[in-house]
Design a protein around this motif. Structure first.
Motif, PDB file in Angstrom:
ATOM      1  N   ALA A 140       2.946   1.988   0.786  1.00 44.41           N
ATOM      2  CA  ALA A 140       1.771   1.434   1.356  1.00 44.41           C
ATOM      3  C   ALA A 140       2.382   0.678   2.488  1.00 44.41           C
ATOM      4  O   ALA A 140       3.387   0.577   3.050  1.00 44.41           O
ATOM      5  N   ASP A 141       1.395   0.393   3.569  1.00 43.55           N
ATOM      6  CA  ASP A 141       1.636  -0.198   4.942  1.00 43.55           C
ATOM      7  C   ASP A 141       1.881  -1.599   4.675  1.00 43.55           C
ATOM      8  O   ASP A 141       1.765  -2.139   3.440  1.00 43.55           O
ATOM      9  N   ASP A 142       2.108  -2.422   5.574  1.00 41.88           N
ATOM     10  CA  ASP A 142       2.361  -3.844   5.669  1.00 41.88           C
ATOM     11  C   ASP A 142       1.051  -4.610   4.840  1.00 41.88           C
ATOM     12  O   ASP A 142       0.903  -5.824   4.608  1.00 41.88           O
ATOM     13  N   ASN A 143      -0.189  -3.849   5.188  1.00 40.59           N
ATOM     14  CA  ASN A 143      -1.472  -4.478   4.700  1.00 40.59           C
ATOM     15  C   ASN A 143      -1.951  -3.918   3.108  1.00 40.59           C
ATOM     16  O   ASN A 143      -2.978  -4.387   2.684  1.00 40.59           O
ATOM     17  N   LYS A 144      -0.814  -3.268   2.636  1.00 35.79           N
ATOM     18  CA  LYS A 144      -1.036  -2.835   1.410  1.00 35.79           C
ATOM     19  C   LYS A 144      -2.307  -1.964   1.165  1.00 35.79           C
ATOM     20  O   LYS A 144      -2.726  -1.542   0.177  1.00 35.79           O
ATOM     21  N   LYS A 145      -2.377  -1.266   2.147  1.00 36.18           N
ATOM     22  CA  LYS A 145      -3.172  -0.073   2.351  1.00 36.18           C
ATOM     23  C   LYS A 145      -2.486   1.263   2.877  1.00 36.18           C
ATOM     24  O   LYS A 145      -1.227   1.272   2.864  1.00 36.18           O
ATOM     25  N   PHE A 146      -3.312   2.283   2.957  1.00 34.64           N
ATOM     26  CA  PHE A 146      -2.632   3.559   3.045  1.00 34.64           C
ATOM     27  C   PHE A 146      -3.110   4.098   4.424  1.00 34.64           C
ATOM     28  O   PHE A 146      -3.135   5.367   4.675  1.00 34.64           O
ATOM     29  N   THR A 147      -3.736   3.270   5.327  1.00 31.23           N
ATOM     30  CA  THR A 147      -4.141   3.876   6.611  1.00 31.23           C
ATOM     31  C   THR A 147      -2.884   3.822   7.780  1.00 31.23           C
ATOM     32  O   THR A 147      -2.901   4.595   8.617  1.00 31.23           O
ATOM     33  N   PHE A 148      -2.103   2.649   7.579  1.00 31.66           N
ATOM     34  CA  PHE A 148      -0.858   2.714   8.669  1.00 31.66           C
ATOM     35  C   PHE A 148      -1.548   2.279   9.931  1.00 31.66           C
ATOM     36  O   PHE A 148      -0.981   2.666  10.922  1.00 31.66           O
ATOM     37  N   ILE A 149      -2.607   1.919  10.048  1.00 29.65           N
ATOM     38  CA  ILE A 149      -3.322   1.263  11.255  1.00 29.65           C
ATOM     39  C   ILE A 149      -3.251  -0.238  11.464  1.00 29.65           C
ATOM     40  O   ILE A 149      -3.412  -0.928  10.577  1.00 29.65           O
ATOM     41  N   TYR A 150      -2.478  -0.453  12.638  1.00 28.24           N
ATOM     42  CA  TYR A 150      -2.339  -1.859  13.023  1.00 28.24           C
ATOM     43  C   TYR A 150      -3.029  -2.285  14.269  1.00 28.24           C
ATOM     44  O   TYR A 150      -3.590  -1.279  14.915  1.00 28.24           O
ATOM     45  N   TYR A 185      -3.278  11.985  -1.844  1.00 21.19           N
ATOM     46  CA  TYR A 185      -4.337  11.169  -2.419  1.00 21.19           C
ATOM     47  C   TYR A 185      -3.733   9.892  -2.681  1.00 21.19           C
ATOM     48  O   TYR A 185      -2.816   9.752  -3.862  1.00 21.19           O
ATOM     49  N   MET A 186      -4.211   8.762  -2.223  1.00 18.19           N
ATOM     50  CA  MET A 186      -3.454   7.509  -2.595  1.00 18.19           C
ATOM     51  C   MET A 186      -4.879   6.633  -2.809  1.00 18.19           C
ATOM     52  O   MET A 186      -5.962   6.738  -2.567  1.00 18.19           O
ATOM     53  N   PRO A 187      -4.715   5.429  -3.569  1.00 15.61           N
ATOM     54  CA  PRO A 187      -5.663   4.449  -3.693  1.00 15.61           C
ATOM     55  C   PRO A 187      -6.278   3.728  -2.244  1.00 15.61           C
ATOM     56  O   PRO A 187      -5.152   3.898  -1.383  1.00 15.61           O
ATOM     57  N   LYS A 188      -7.306   3.344  -2.336  1.00 13.66           N
ATOM     58  CA  LYS A 188      -7.587   2.612  -1.030  1.00 13.66           C
ATOM     59  C   LYS A 188      -6.768   1.314  -0.559  1.00 13.66           C
ATOM     60  O   LYS A 188      -6.324   1.144   0.335  1.00 13.66           O
ATOM     61  N   THR A 195      -0.839   3.191 -12.468  1.00 12.90           N
ATOM     62  CA  THR A 195       0.016   4.155 -12.716  1.00 12.90           C
ATOM     63  C   THR A 195       1.280   4.046 -11.574  1.00 12.90           C
ATOM     64  O   THR A 195       0.842   3.590 -10.465  1.00 12.90           O
ATOM     65  N   GLN A 196       2.444   4.308 -12.035  1.00 13.57           N
ATOM     66  CA  GLN A 196       3.548   4.266 -11.120  1.00 13.57           C
ATOM     67  C   GLN A 196       4.413   5.385 -11.179  1.00 13.57           C
ATOM     68  O   GLN A 196       4.582   5.872 -12.192  1.00 13.57           O
TER      69      GLN A 196
END
Length: 245
Positions: free
Chosen positions: A84-94, A112-115, A123-124
């Motif tokens: 994930a990105d630094d915000n624990k999301k998968f957008t990688f938008i800062y 496909y990743m969780p929000k 799952t890991q």
């Protein structure tokens, strides 16, 4: 190819985000414009093919030199599939940028990743990027890993071996891509209840049921934990690295 305007596409009067305009400008330089036919000449086709190849080779290099700080355990060679990105999301938008490299890396090996990444994922997937000596896994080599009798899962574990070149399954005559705790009754076990699994072009004699074929492909093993327990989430459990057999 013809790009047909549809209701799903924004109208010409829509207010595009700045990064959208940048991307559409690059596409326009190739002749890809909303609502207009796309008829690339040979030079453009060659450039697009080369661009795809360059991107593929770059990402292969990136994973061969995976950032050590992103490894799940500092003394092992596994990375979580969920980077994930630094915000624990998968957008990688800062606010000040889009992290293009890390976004490309994450979506290069899965789509496909969780929000949002929680502290206790359901799952890991632990992706093996190198053997115990830190050497990238190679095609044509046989590797082994000993899975302990007690794994940190509430449901089950599964080892799936992907093709490192394409991040897809490795298909073979056996159609076996995975071994899991559901297959334990067919495997040869060690005295302590653990099981040693083999990954490679051929199986050790008498251990065919403990083997996942690589069919000449470079392996990317993924140990999947379904319903991981706190031992995995807080990293008190450590999975052994693969080693050459």
């Amino acid at each position: 190819m013809w790009l047909h305007p549809t209701s799903a596409l924004p109208s010409r009067s829509a207010q595009y985000l700045l990064q959208d305009k940048v991307m559409m400008g690059m596409l326009a330089s190739l002749g890809i414009v909303h609502g207009q036919p796309f008829n690339p000449d040979d030079k453009t086709k060659k450039a697009m093919r080369q661009g795809a190849l360059d991107a593929w080779y770059y990402m292969q290099y990136w994973y061969d030199n995976f950032p050590k700080e992103k490894l799940y355990w500092p003394d092992r060679h596994y990375a979580s599939l969920l980077q994930a990105d630094d915000n624990k999301k998968f957008t990688f938008i800062y606010e000040d940028r889009i992290d293009l490299i890390n976004r490309a890396a994450e979506y290069f090996w899965c789509t496909y990743m969780p929000k949002e990444l929680s502290a206790t994922p359901a799952t890991q997937y632990m992706m093996s990027l190198a053997d115990k000596d830190g050497k990238p896994l190679e095609a044509g080599q046989r590797y082994k890993i000993t899975v302990p009798a007690k794994m940190p899962v509430k449901q089950f574990w599964a080892l799936t071996v992907y093709n490192r070149d394409t991040m897809s399954f490795i298909y073979s005559e056996s159609n076996r891509t995975t071994l899991s705790s559901y297959d334990l009754d067919k495997m040869k076990k060690n005295q302590d209840g653990s099981v040693t699994l083999y990954v490679g072009p051929t199986a050790p004699e008498g251990l065919e049921n403990n083997w996942i074929p690589t069919n000449g492909k470079r392996p990317l093993p993924a140990m999947r934990f379904y319903g991981p327990t706190d031992e995995l989430n807080n990293k008190t459990f450590k999975l052994a690295d693969f080693e050459r057999a």
